[in-house]
Design an enzyme around this catalytic site. Structure first.
Site, PDB file in Angstrom:
ATOM      1  CG  ASP A 245      -2.081   0.954   1.118  1.00  0.00           C
ATOM      2  OD1 ASP A 245      -2.359   1.423   0.003  1.00  0.00           O
ATOM      3  OD2 ASP A 245      -2.705   1.248   2.152  1.00  0.00           O
TER       4      ASP A 245
ATOM      5  NE  ARG B 218      -4.550   7.031  -6.843  1.00  0.00           N
ATOM      6  CZ  ARG B 218      -4.368   6.661  -5.578  1.00  0.00           C
ATOM      7  NH1 ARG B 218      -4.090   7.553  -4.672  1.00  0.00           N
ATOM      8  NH2 ARG B 218      -4.491   5.399  -5.225  1.00  0.00           N
TER       9      ARG B 218
ATOM     10  CG  HIS C 282      -0.577   2.342  -9.276  1.00  0.00           C
ATOM     11  ND1 HIS C 282      -0.744   1.936  -7.979  1.00  0.00           N
ATOM     12  CD2 HIS C 282      -1.660   3.106  -9.567  1.00  0.00           C
ATOM     13  CE1 HIS C 282      -1.884   2.425  -7.507  1.00  0.00           C
ATOM     14  NE2 HIS C 282      -2.454   3.146  -8.457  1.00  0.00           N
TER      15      HIS C 282
ATOM     16  CG  ASN D 166      -7.950  -1.888  -4.895  1.00  0.00           C
ATOM     17  OD1 ASN D 166      -7.023  -2.664  -4.686  1.00  0.00           O
ATOM     18  ND2 ASN D 166      -8.251  -0.913  -4.045  1.00  0.00           N
TER      19      ASN D 166
ATOM     20  NE  ARG E 224      -2.835  -1.310   4.495  1.00  0.00           N
ATOM     21  CZ  ARG E 224      -4.104  -1.363   4.122  1.00  0.00           C
ATOM     22  NH1 ARG E 224      -4.888  -2.279   4.623  1.00  0.00           N
ATOM     23  NH2 ARG E 224      -4.583  -0.507   3.245  1.00  0.00           N
TER      24      ARG E 224
ATOM     25  NE  ARG F  62      -7.761   0.991   5.594  1.00  0.00           N
ATOM     26  CZ  ARG F  62      -7.519   2.302   5.808  1.00  0.00           C
ATOM     27  NH1 ARG F  62      -7.611   2.803   7.015  1.00  0.00           N
ATOM     28  NH2 ARG F  62      -7.183   3.086   4.808  1.00  0.00           N
TER      29      ARG F  62
HETATM   30  C1  IPE Z   1      -5.470  -2.608   0.042  1.00  0.00           C
HETATM   31  O1  IPE Z   1      -5.150  -1.270  -0.163  1.00  0.00           O
HETATM   32  C2  IPE Z   1      -5.442  -3.349  -1.260  1.00  0.00           C
HETATM   33  C3  IPE Z   1      -4.123  -3.483  -1.890  1.00  0.00           C
HETATM   34  C4  IPE Z   1      -2.985  -3.105  -1.402  1.00  0.00           C
HETATM   35  C5  IPE Z   1      -4.152  -4.116  -3.168  1.00  0.00           C
HETATM   36  P1  IPE Z   1      -6.274  -0.144  -0.339  1.00  0.00           P
HETATM   37  O2  IPE Z   1      -5.532   1.131  -0.492  1.00  0.00           O
HETATM   38  O3  IPE Z   1      -7.203  -0.530  -1.400  1.00  0.00           O
HETATM   39  O4  IPE Z   1      -7.013  -0.243   1.053  1.00  0.00           O
HETATM   40  P2  IPE Z   1      -7.835   0.850   1.876  1.00  0.00           P
HETATM   41  O5  IPE Z   1      -8.872   1.412   0.957  1.00  0.00           O
HETATM   42  O6  IPE Z   1      -6.846   1.877   2.315  1.00  0.00           O
HETATM   43  O7  IPE Z   1      -8.377   0.078   3.026  1.00  0.00           O
HETATM   44  C1  IPE Z   2      -1.598   0.330  -3.324  1.00  0.00           C
HETATM   45  O1  IPE Z   2      -1.422   1.683  -3.358  1.00  0.00           O
HETATM   46  C2  IPE Z   2      -1.924  -0.270  -4.683  1.00  0.00           C
HETATM   47  C3  IPE Z   2      -3.327  -0.650  -4.849  1.00  0.00           C
HETATM   48  C4  IPE Z   2      -4.241  -0.645  -3.910  1.00  0.00           C
HETATM   49  C5  IPE Z   2      -3.738  -1.090  -6.157  1.00  0.00           C
HETATM   50  P1  IPE Z   2      -2.644   2.704  -3.330  1.00  0.00           P
HETATM   51  O2  IPE Z   2      -3.057   2.990  -4.727  1.00  0.00           O
HETATM   52  O3  IPE Z   2      -3.712   2.243  -2.424  1.00  0.00           O
HETATM   53  O4  IPE Z   2      -1.921   3.986  -2.711  1.00  0.00           O
HETATM   54  P2  IPE Z   2      -2.493   4.974  -1.619  1.00  0.00           P
HETATM   55  O5  IPE Z   2      -2.980   4.145  -0.490  1.00  0.00           O
HETATM   56  O6  IPE Z   2      -3.588   5.750  -2.287  1.00  0.00           O
HETATM   57  O7  IPE Z   2      -1.326   5.817  -1.248  1.00  0.00           O
HETATM   58 MG    MG Z   3      -4.097   2.456  -0.478  1.00  0.00          MG
END
Ligand code: IPE
Ligand code: IPE
Ligand code: MG
Length: 238
Positions: A12, A25, A29, A60, A180, A186
């Site tokens: 994350d 963003r 990735h 997602n 995490r 979480r």
């Molecule tokens: C969890 O991250 C899913 C992945 C890392 C693929 P999210 O960014 O989607 O989770 P929340 O929304 O912060 O709980």
């Molecule tokens: C994790 O990074 C990758 C996925 C959930 C696909 P995020 O895209 O959730 O990045 P933040 O949490 O917005 O920083």
């Molecule tokens: Mg995230």
């Protein structure tokens, strides 16, 4: 050294990493995909047996269409280029998650990789894509219900073993350590059943910045844990 056999990682913080740099963003990735390669190389070197990576959750799909598209394109590129390297190195690759929601070409690549590497005995990499633990648990319940309704089994046959045998993670050990990144503390619908007794490790490091040092810190933290599984420590007296 007491190493976890199976490490599950919630990767994350890609978006925040990009935002901090004034980048879109999607740049986060892309950087995250690079981190993934390095982390897998390091985990294998360390002698970890299984690494499961949360790459895209069932929730997602709610993200803007453009972001979902970028992520799917990155998986496509990753499966074409980088996973080939994994195959060359004799690494077993498998996938968990709702595959039917993915594009047919992606599904085909995934199926092919899984069958190509199914008999590899060493390091095992599991990618969770379009994965949600609640979905997985519901699927298991449904399969058991069908079997009970058709008389292949009775409701009394349903126990932890038969239930776990119907989850997508059935052929791997439960995770010992769940990491995490990004400071969120979480689970976000990841491996709910499987992590019943996993050790949890949260780090503020954003996923694209996660490196060997950060990985070692997680392993060091794991060394200090006492896993009791509800029992008592070996030498402890009542
Ligand atoms: C969890 O991250 C899913 C992945 C890392 C693929 P999210 O960014 O989607 O989770 P929340 O929304 O912060 O709980
Ligand atoms: C994790 O990074 C990758 C996925 C959930 C696909 P995020 O895209 O959730 O990045 P933040 O949490 O917005 O920083
Ligand atoms: Mg995230």
């Amino acid at each position: 050294m007491n190493l976890p056999k199976h490490i599950a990682i919630i990767m994350d913080g890609n978006g925040r990493w990009a935002k901090k740099r004034g980048l879109p963003r999607t740049a986060g990735h892309k950087a995250g995909a690079e981190t993934l390669k390095k982390v897998l190389t390091y985990a294998q070197k360390k002698g970890i047996e299984v690494v499961t990576l949360f790459a895209f959750s069932s929730e997602n799909w709610k993200r803007p269409k453009e972001e979902v598209q970028t992520l799917m394109d990155l998986f496509r590129a990753y499966l074409k280029e980088d996973v080939k390297e994994l195959v060359k190195k004799g690494i077993r690759v498998s996938f968990i998650g709702a595959r039917e929601k993915l594009a047919p070409d992606l599904r085909e690549q995934m199926n092919r990789l899984e069958s190509q590497t199914a008999d590899f005995q060493g390091f095992h990499v599991v990618l969770a894509i379009s994965y949600g633990a609640r979905d997985d648990i519901i699927n298991a319940a449904r399969q058991l219900a069908v079997k009970a309704a058709s008389g292949q089994m009775t409701p009394d046959d349903i126990d932890e073993t038969t239930f776990a045998a119907h989850l997508s993670t059935t052929r791997m050990p439960a995770p010992d350590l769940v990491i995490r990144t990004s400071g969120e503390e979480r689970i976000s619908n990841f491996l709910l059943w499987e992590m019943a007794y996993a050790e949890l490790y949260f780090t503020p490091v954003l996923w694209p910045d996660f490196n060997e040092t950060a990985f070692d810190e997680a392993l060091e933290s794991y060394q200090k844990r006492q896993r009791r599984y509800g029992g008592l420590e070996n030498k402890q007296k009542v």
